[in-house]
Design a protein around this motif. Structure first.
Motif, PDB file in Angstrom:
ATOM      1  N   SER A  11      11.342 -16.131  22.474  1.00 12.53           N
ATOM      2  CA  SER A  11      12.599 -16.805  22.807  1.00 12.53           C
ATOM      3  C   SER A  11      12.889 -16.517  24.274  1.00 12.53           C
ATOM      4  O   SER A  11      12.821 -15.362  24.710  1.00 12.53           O
ATOM      5  CB  SER A  11      13.764 -16.257  21.973  1.00 12.53           C
ATOM      6  N   VAL A  12      13.202 -17.566  25.031  1.00 11.21           N
ATOM      7  CA  VAL A  12      13.577 -17.384  26.430  1.00 11.21           C
ATOM      8  C   VAL A  12      15.063 -17.055  26.468  1.00 11.21           C
ATOM      9  O   VAL A  12      15.883 -17.772  25.897  1.00 11.21           O
ATOM     10  CB  VAL A  12      13.265 -18.647  27.261  1.00 11.21           C
ATOM     11  N   ARG A  27      16.327  -8.617  18.642  1.00 13.73           N
ATOM     12  CA  ARG A  27      17.477  -9.210  17.951  1.00 13.73           C
ATOM     13  C   ARG A  27      17.492 -10.733  18.023  1.00 13.73           C
ATOM     14  O   ARG A  27      17.829 -11.404  17.061  1.00 13.73           O
ATOM     15  CB  ARG A  27      18.773  -8.653  18.526  1.00 13.73           C
ATOM     16  N   VAL A  28      17.116 -11.286  19.187  1.00 15.47           N
ATOM     17  CA  VAL A  28      17.198 -12.739  19.383  1.00 15.47           C
ATOM     18  C   VAL A  28      16.055 -13.464  18.685  1.00 15.47           C
ATOM     19  O   VAL A  28      16.279 -14.410  17.926  1.00 15.47           O
ATOM     20  CB  VAL A  28      17.202 -13.098  20.894  1.00 15.47           C
ATOM     21  N   ASN A  29      14.807 -13.042  18.924  1.00 13.83           N
ATOM     22  CA  ASN A  29      13.659 -13.815  18.441  1.00 13.83           C
ATOM     23  C   ASN A  29      13.300 -13.546  16.985  1.00 13.83           C
ATOM     24  O   ASN A  29      12.882 -14.462  16.282  1.00 13.83           O
ATOM     25  CB  ASN A  29      12.441 -13.568  19.331  1.00 13.83           C
ATOM     26  N   LEU A  37      10.758  -6.020  22.345  1.00  7.87           N
ATOM     27  CA  LEU A  37       9.663  -6.148  23.299  1.00  7.87           C
ATOM     28  C   LEU A  37       9.846  -7.469  24.013  1.00  7.87           C
ATOM     29  O   LEU A  37       9.948  -8.518  23.373  1.00  7.87           O
ATOM     30  CB  LEU A  37       8.314  -6.121  22.585  1.00  7.87           C
ATOM     31  N   ALA A  38       9.915  -7.411  25.343  1.00  7.98           N
ATOM     32  CA  ALA A  38      10.102  -8.626  26.136  1.00  7.98           C
ATOM     33  C   ALA A  38       9.140  -8.643  27.311  1.00  7.98           C
ATOM     34  O   ALA A  38       8.856  -7.612  27.918  1.00  7.98           O
ATOM     35  CB  ALA A  38      11.536  -8.711  26.652  1.00  7.98           C
ATOM     36  N   HIS A  39       8.649  -9.835  27.616  1.00  8.58           N
ATOM     37  CA  HIS A  39       7.833 -10.085  28.808  1.00  8.58           C
ATOM     38  C   HIS A  39       8.781 -10.602  29.879  1.00  8.58           C
ATOM     39  O   HIS A  39       9.617 -11.463  29.603  1.00  8.58           O
ATOM     40  CB  HIS A  39       6.771 -11.145  28.485  1.00  8.58           C
TER      41      HIS A  39
END
Length: 125
Positions: A11-12, A27-29, A37-39
């Motif tokens: 999710s962006v 939480r979002v995706n 974990l985010a890129h």
């Protein structure tokens, strides 16, 4: 409960200053609260407000350099995190991330527990 979970796309998450945030787990995706974990890709000149998050954060640099300011007042330390390095900051520690360099940087961030905007406790700019 399933034995595994395949995440087919991130999710962006909107971010100011042209920074790209693609959450893979969190939480979002995925509704995951234990960790996120985010890129991320931050353009030259990007900077975010200082924060004192309630979560710990692991930053893993893939390319470029990021400047990290830890602490406040007379106790401020600065670390330039380069590709191939990782940096952990404990919960409730004041920290500021920025890219004052001429090239964009790329990294992954792991937050324990998962990132939430209100848990970042960002300072006003």
């Amino acid at each position: 409960m399933a034995r595994y979970r395949l995440v087919e796309s991130p999710s962006v998450i909107p971010a100011p200053g042209g920074k790209l945030i693609e959450e893979l787990m969190g939480r979002v995706n995925t509704g995951t609260e234990a960790f996120s974990l985010a890129h991320m890709v931050a353009p030259p000149g990007w900077r975010e407000p200082a924060q004192r998050p309630t979560f710990g954060e692991l930053t893993i640099m893939i390319r470029g350099t990021m400047r990290i300011e830890i602490g406040q007042g007379d106790a401020v330390e600065t670390v330039d995190l380069r590709a191939g390095q990782a940096f952990w900051v404990e919960p409730d520690v004041r920290v500021r991330y920025e890219n004052p360099f001429a090239e964009e940087n790329e990294y992954y961030a792991v937050c324990l527990p998962a990132f939430a905007p209100d848990a970042a406790r960002r300072e006003p700019e």
